[in-house]
Every structure is written in structure tokens, then in C-alpha cells.
Motif scaffolding. Structure first.
Motif, PDB file in Angstrom:
ATOM      1  N   ALA A 367       8.673   6.666  10.673  1.00  0.00           N
ATOM      2  CA  ALA A 367       8.347   6.727   9.239  1.00  0.00           C
ATOM      3  C   ALA A 367       8.530   5.321   8.685  1.00  0.00           C
ATOM      4  O   ALA A 367       9.578   4.698   8.899  1.00  0.00           O
ATOM      5  CB  ALA A 367       9.266   7.699   8.506  1.00  0.00           C
ATOM      6  N   LEU A 368       7.512   4.816   7.997  1.00  0.00           N
ATOM      7  CA  LEU A 368       7.577   3.465   7.405  1.00  0.00           C
ATOM      8  C   LEU A 368       6.390   3.222   6.483  1.00  0.00           C
ATOM      9  O   LEU A 368       5.613   4.137   6.225  1.00  0.00           O
ATOM     10  CB  LEU A 368       7.652   2.372   8.492  1.00  0.00           C
ATOM     11  N   GLY A 369       6.276   2.003   5.972  1.00  0.00           N
ATOM     12  CA  GLY A 369       5.127   1.637   5.124  1.00  0.00           C
ATOM     13  C   GLY A 369       5.379   1.938   3.652  1.00  0.00           C
ATOM     14  O   GLY A 369       4.455   2.269   2.911  1.00  0.00           O
ATOM     15  N   TYR A 370       6.605   1.769   3.211  1.00  0.00           N
ATOM     16  CA  TYR A 370       6.962   2.227   1.858  1.00  0.00           C
ATOM     17  C   TYR A 370       6.473   1.292   0.752  1.00  0.00           C
ATOM     18  O   TYR A 370       6.510   1.656  -0.420  1.00  0.00           O
ATOM     19  CB  TYR A 370       8.479   2.423   1.770  1.00  0.00           C
ATOM     20  N   ALA A 371       6.058   0.085   1.108  1.00  0.00           N
ATOM     21  CA  ALA A 371       5.411  -0.833   0.162  1.00  0.00           C
ATOM     22  C   ALA A 371       6.189  -1.010  -1.146  1.00  0.00           C
ATOM     23  O   ALA A 371       5.626  -0.920  -2.241  1.00  0.00           O
ATOM     24  CB  ALA A 371       3.978  -0.342  -0.127  1.00  0.00           C
ATOM     25  N   GLY A 372       7.497  -1.223  -1.024  1.00  0.00           N
ATOM     26  CA  GLY A 372       8.304  -1.484  -2.221  1.00  0.00           C
ATOM     27  C   GLY A 372       8.765  -0.227  -2.938  1.00  0.00           C
ATOM     28  O   GLY A 372       9.381  -0.307  -3.997  1.00  0.00           O
ATOM     29  N   HIS A 373       8.487   0.952  -2.373  1.00  0.00           N
ATOM     30  CA  HIS A 373       8.927   2.219  -2.968  1.00  0.00           C
ATOM     31  C   HIS A 373       9.806   2.980  -1.982  1.00  0.00           C
ATOM     32  O   HIS A 373       9.736   4.204  -1.883  1.00  0.00           O
ATOM     33  CB  HIS A 373       7.721   3.083  -3.353  1.00  0.00           C
ATOM     34  N   GLY A 374      10.632   2.248  -1.254  1.00  0.00           N
ATOM     35  CA  GLY A 374      11.312   2.869  -0.114  1.00  0.00           C
ATOM     36  C   GLY A 374      12.649   3.525  -0.407  1.00  0.00           C
ATOM     37  O   GLY A 374      13.152   4.261   0.437  1.00  0.00           O
ATOM     38  N   VAL A 375      13.259   3.266  -1.570  1.00  0.00           N
ATOM     39  CA  VAL A 375      14.595   3.846  -1.765  1.00  0.00           C
ATOM     40  C   VAL A 375      14.482   5.368  -1.673  1.00  0.00           C
ATOM     41  O   VAL A 375      15.185   6.020  -0.893  1.00  0.00           O
ATOM     42  CB  VAL A 375      15.216   3.410  -3.106  1.00  0.00           C
ATOM     43  N   ALA A 376      13.561   5.929  -2.453  1.00  0.00           N
ATOM     44  CA  ALA A 376      13.400   7.382  -2.418  1.00  0.00           C
ATOM     45  C   ALA A 376      12.576   7.823  -1.206  1.00  0.00           C
ATOM     46  O   ALA A 376      12.953   8.756  -0.496  1.00  0.00           O
ATOM     47  CB  ALA A 376      12.728   7.853  -3.707  1.00  0.00           C
ATOM     48  N   MET A 377      11.454   7.137  -0.941  1.00  0.00           N
ATOM     49  CA  MET A 377      10.529   7.627   0.093  1.00  0.00           C
ATOM     50  C   MET A 377      11.120   7.514   1.499  1.00  0.00           C
ATOM     51  O   MET A 377      10.856   8.366   2.353  1.00  0.00           O
ATOM     52  CB  MET A 377       9.204   6.859  -0.009  1.00  0.00           C
ATOM     53  N   ALA A 378      11.915   6.487   1.761  1.00  0.00           N
ATOM     54  CA  ALA A 378      12.531   6.362   3.093  1.00  0.00           C
ATOM     55  C   ALA A 378      13.561   7.480   3.287  1.00  0.00           C
ATOM     56  O   ALA A 378      13.676   8.058   4.372  1.00  0.00           O
ATOM     57  CB  ALA A 378      13.184   4.989   3.255  1.00  0.00           C
ATOM     58  N   THR A 379      14.292   7.787   2.210  1.00  0.00           N
ATOM     59  CA  THR A 379      15.253   8.896   2.282  1.00  0.00           C
ATOM     60  C   THR A 379      14.509  10.195   2.602  1.00  0.00           C
ATOM     61  O   THR A 379      14.915  10.993   3.451  1.00  0.00           O
ATOM     62  CB  THR A 379      15.971   9.061   0.920  1.00  0.00           C
ATOM     63  N   TYR A 380      13.389  10.377   1.915  1.00  0.00           N
ATOM     64  CA  TYR A 380      12.605  11.611   2.029  1.00  0.00           C
ATOM     65  C   TYR A 380      11.968  11.730   3.414  1.00  0.00           C
ATOM     66  O   TYR A 380      12.112  12.746   4.096  1.00  0.00           O
ATOM     67  CB  TYR A 380      11.528  11.555   0.942  1.00  0.00           C
ATOM     68  N   LEU A 381      11.254  10.657   3.831  1.00  0.00           N
ATOM     69  CA  LEU A 381      10.546  10.764   5.111  1.00  0.00           C
ATOM     70  C   LEU A 381      11.513  10.752   6.295  1.00  0.00           C
ATOM     71  O   LEU A 381      11.254  11.406   7.306  1.00  0.00           O
ATOM     72  CB  LEU A 381       9.496   9.656   5.244  1.00  0.00           C
ATOM     73  N   GLY A 382      12.634  10.032   6.164  1.00  0.00           N
ATOM     74  CA  GLY A 382      13.657  10.103   7.228  1.00  0.00           C
ATOM     75  C   GLY A 382      14.137  11.536   7.384  1.00  0.00           C
ATOM     76  O   GLY A 382      14.207  12.081   8.501  1.00  0.00           O
ATOM     77  N   SER A 383      14.418  12.193   6.256  1.00  0.00           N
ATOM     78  CA  SER A 383      14.918  13.580   6.299  1.00  0.00           C
ATOM     79  C   SER A 383      13.824  14.520   6.818  1.00  0.00           C
ATOM     80  O   SER A 383      14.100  15.420   7.618  1.00  0.00           O
ATOM     81  CB  SER A 383      15.344  14.039   4.901  1.00  0.00           C
TER      82      SER A 383
END
Ligand SMILES: Cc1cc2nc3c(=O)[nH]c(=O)nc-3n(C[C@H](O)[C@H](O)[C@H](O)COP(=O)(O)OP(=O)(O)OC[C@H]3O[C@@H](n4cnc5c(N)ncnc54)[C@H](O)[C@@H]3O)c2cc1C
Length: 432
Positions: A367-383
Motif C-alpha cells: 500500500a502506497l502512493g498517498y501523495a501528501g495525504h498519507g496520515v489518514a490513508m496510510a493508516t487506513y490502507l495498512g489496516s
């Protein structure tokens, strides 16, 4: 400019938990590569369900972008809802947008469940228009979001902007009160403690050097070779974002690492902090080469941008700090004589379509490619990827879209074209 420290201010506000000592175990269920939001959210979710999970980190816990960012927990993706709808169709765009809102809810839920003291607050975000033409487009964008996505944002006309920001530079703004802010390093440390508390082990200085498909008895899986020994696992999750290396080469070829830089001032008196940002919003402007800024919980102005485009080095941090310092004073002349205390940089992970992606490549989950929106999206896609590994078949919108590589020519993960892209965006900001 006064001398400042080339170091990450957020790291002065917390201590990361210690990693697990010794050699990596001979086997586990899942190896997670990278101890940032993606990897640690996944490790927490896997540990919660009883999986034996080993996190492997080249450097130290939270060394990557996850401790270095602006701490803005934002609704939406980098691409506008309109662009999402045009590209993927309205149904899929709605799912993607809803995913971004669920991602913020998930951060809030984890913070509460794990009692993470990270100043999480639904303070809202404000986009400010750098040009009249940008402001003129806001009404249509807000209307489209409300009618097609059932998400409310508010237009702030120029005359009312002083209630939101102590700057006269802008032509108006859009306010989204669902967005949040947090101290990212404290959130990261809390996530790491939560993963450890759920039984995960985290090995620092354990760069993954090679991954081979293999079998053990009747079990099919992977031999993962690290600087701290080798282990056999059934599944691997790659959470390396902008720091993805040749060990996962097919993934590296799809990620563009882009530098982003931040300065923070000394602490400001309450009255000045209140004048600059009376409602404590997460703020960014409408340019391609944008600036983002906010107050820290202890009243510093944190001001960031893609000042150099290339990833962080001593040199790019120093030159970016000068550029950002000048830009900050343009926005807030009140800070003309305020010293810069810290400057640092980190690497963002952009894919060629500016979208987050998750799925399986060469048998490896990622999971990657958050383009500066990763705080929430990395948490979400990691989970979410952790749940997939555990057998969930729930649809993840960002996992079912095409994952393009470089449109023309060959790309080996070294972005030679960034200098051109930087110039291109500067021209766009000038003409549009
Ligand atoms: C300056 C800056 C400001 C930002 N501001 C915001 C913001 O305000 N809001 C927002 O939502 N997002 C923001 N972002 C983006 C956000 O920080 C990232 O999208 C997010 O942190 C990515 O998390 P991650 O866990 O996927 O990757 P990272 O946190 O980057 O972690 C990846 C880790 O993988 C490790 N690694 C790499 N290769 C290997 C290997 N072979 N073996 C072992 N370990 C390896 C690295 O050492 C690294 O620690 C910002 C980013 C930067 C750089």
C-alpha cells in the motif's frame, strides 16, 4: 536568516518506543517492511487478530515520512472529486471519497482505543485561493461535492477570511470542518506502542535486502533476508512509500519520490498565534507548487512546501528553509523578525496517476502512493491490507484501479524528470 537546527521539531516532543532486541525470529506469519503509518497500522491490526507479525525497518521506528509530516489529517485525496469522477466514474469516485472520510474516522478511533496522546483534533482545514480565478472556481467545486458526494464544505469570501487567517494575501477560501490535525510523531509512537502491545515485534536497522519465494514443508511463502538475519513468512506487506528501494523493484518503478520540506518558528506569544490562525485550522493554498501551514500545539508556525522537489539532503534542506522562510513572511509579514527554529525534509510518495494504490505485486502485498495525504490513508490502507492478508474479501477502491508505471520511456526509480516537473508546475502556477 538566523541559524536554525536541521532537525525534525516533532521528534523533540516524544520518544519512540525501543525496537525488539536480537536477531529476527526464524519464522512468522507476516513480515511487514517499513515502520511508518502503513506498516505499524498493519502490524497493530494483524497482532490484534493473533497473527505473528514481524516489522522490519531499515532505520529506526518512524524514521520515514510518518514522523516528518505536517500532521494534517485531511478529507479527500490529492485529486479533486471532479477529476476522480471523470476518471473513474461517479460510483467509484464516491467510494474513494468515502474511503478518505473513513480513514480519518479510523485514525480517531485508534487514537481513542489506544489512548494515544497526540493532540488529535477535528480542527478543520482551510484551502486559500492564491488567485481570483481559483476563488471563482470554488463555488462550483463545493456545489459538486455537496450534490454528488453529500459532503459539505463552506466558501469563505475574502472579506470574511480574517476570521480564519491573519493574512491579506488570499482571495477567499474553502473550509472543511471534518478534517483534523495531530502531532504525527506522537501518533506514530503511539501506533508503534499499540502494535508492540498487540504482540508484534519491530526490528530496527533491519533493512530487507532480498525476498525469495520458497516453501517450507507444505507451506508456501517467502524467505526474507535482512541485516538482522533471515526469516520465513507466509505473507509480506510492503509499506515503504517514498523510500521504496530496489529490493521491491517492480514497486519502486511505480513510485516517484518527491521532496517536501518544513520549517517551524520559535514559539509565538498566544496573541500572535491567535492573530495568524484564530481557529487553528490546517491551511494550504491553491497553487500547484503549494504551501501548507498550521500552528503546532505549542504555538509555533509550521510552514511547509515542495520548495526543492528533490528528496532531502543537507543542501536541499538549507536551500528550502531559505525559500520557505521568505514565503512564510509573504503570507504572514507579522513573522518578519521571528527566528526559524527547525528545518527538515522528507520524501513523499507519488504514483504516476497521483492516486493511492494497494494490492499484490510479485506475490507481495503493498500500500502506497498517498501523495501528501498519507496520515489518514496510510493508516487506513495498512489496516485494510492486514485484513486482506487475514482473508477479508472487502472491496478496497484503491486496490481495483489500474496501477500505471511511467507513461513514456524507462524508469528505474531515479526520477530524472523531476527538475522538468518542478519547472512545469512553476509555469502552471504563473499562467493558471
Ligand atoms: C514533509 C512532509 C509533509 C507531509 N505532510 C503531510 C500531511 O500534513 N498530511 C498527510 O496526510 N500526509 C503528509 N505527508 C505524507 C505522509 O507523511 C506519508 O504519506 C506517510 O507518512 C507514509 O507513511 P508510510 O508508512 O507508508 O511510509 P514512511 O513513513 O515513509 O515509512 C517507510 C519506511 O520504510 C522503510 N524502508 C524502506 N525500504 C526498506 C527496506 N528495504 N527494509 C526495511 N525498511 C525499509 C524506511 O526506512 C521508512 O522508515 C507528508 C510527507 C512529508 C515528507
Amino acid at each position: 536568516m538566523m541559524p536554525f537546527e536541521q532537525s525534525n521539531y516533532w521528534l523533540t516532543t516524544t520518544a519512540m518506543p525501543a525496537g525488539t532486541p536480537g536477531e529476527v525470529p526464524a519464522s512468522a506469519d507476516v513480515a511487514v517492511i517499513g515502520a511508518g503509518f502503513t506498516g505499524l497500522a498493519a502490524a497493530r491490526a494483524l497482532g490484534k487478530r493473533g497473527a505473528r507479525v514481524v516489522v522490519l525497518e531499515s532505520n529506526t521506528i518512524g524514521w520515514g515520512a510518518s514522523s516528518r509530516n505536517g500532521g494534517m489529517v485531511l478529507t479527500g485525496l490529492k485529486l479533486s472529486p471532479k477529476t476522480l469522477a471523470e476518471r473513474y466514474g461517479l460510483d467509484m469516485a464516491r467510494q474513494m471519497y468515502a474511503g478518505s472520510l473513513s480513514a480519518i474516522d479510523l485514525v480517531e478511533q485508534i487514537v481513542r482505543e489506544e489512548s494515544i496522546d497526540c493532540d488529535f483534533s477535528r480542527c478543520g482545514h482551510l484551502e486559500v485561493a492564491s488567485k481570483q480565478s481559483h476563488f471563482d472556481s470554488y463555488a462550483r467545486a463545493v456545489e459538486f461535492l455537496a450534490s454528488e458526494f453529500r459532503h459539505q464544505r463552506k466558501i469563505i469570501p475574502r472579506h470574511a477570511l480574517k476570521e480564519e487567517i491573519g493574512s491579506s494575501l488570499y482571495f477567499g477560501g474553502i473550509l472543511d470542518e471534518t478534517s483534523a490535525g495531530a502531532n504525527p510523531a506522537r501518533y506514530l509512537a503511539g501506533l508503534a506502542r499499540a502494535a508492540l502491545g498487540r504482540g508484534a515485534v519491530i526490528y530496527e536497522n533491519a533493512a530487507v535486502r532480498q525476498i525469495e519465494r520458497t516453501t517450507r514443508g507444505t507451506d508456501r511463502g517467502f524467505a526474507v533476508h535482512t541485516d538482522r538475519g533471515s526469516l520465513f513468512v507466509r505473507d509480506v506487506l510492503v509499506g515503504t512509500s517514498g523510500y521504496t528501494k530496489a529490493v521491491t523493484q517492480d514497486l519502486q518503478k511505480k513510485v516517484i519520490p518527491i521532496g517536501s520540506f518544513i520549517i517551524t518558528t520559535e514559539r509565538l506569544p498566544d496573541s500572535v498565534a491567535h492573530e495568524l490562525s484564530p481557529r487553528n485550522r490546517m491551511i494550504f493554498d491553491s497553487k500547484h507548487f503549494l504551501h501548507y501551514y498550521r500552528l503546532t500545539p505549542d504555538n509555533r508556525m509550521l510552514f511547509g512546501g515542495r520548495a526543492a522537489f528533490f528528496p532531502e539532503t543537507k543542501h536541499t534542506i538549507a536551500s528550502s528553509a531559505r525559500i520557505l522562510g521568505r514565503a512564510m513572511v509573504e503570507v504572514f509579514p507579522q513573522l518578519r523578525n521571528t527566528p526559524i527554529a527547525y528545518a527538515w525534509g522528507g520524501t513523499l510518495d507519488f504514483c504516476f496517476d497521483t492516486m493511492p494504490h494497494a494490492g499484490v505485486i510479485d506475490g507481495l502485498h503493498f500500500a502506497l502512493g498517498y501523495a501528501g495525504h498519507g496520515v489518514a490513508m496510510a493508516t487506513y490502507l495498512g489496516s485494510k491490507m492486514a485484513e486482506r492478508i487475514l482473508g477479508s474479501r472487502e472491496e478496497i477502491p484503491y486496490a481495483s484501479i489500474p496501477f500505471p508505471g511511467m507513461p513514456l520511456g524507462r524508469y528505474n526509480g531515479r526520477p530524472w524528470f523531476l527538475a522538468f516537473a518542478g519547472a512545469y508546475y512553476k509555469v502552471l502556477d504563473w499562467i493558471s
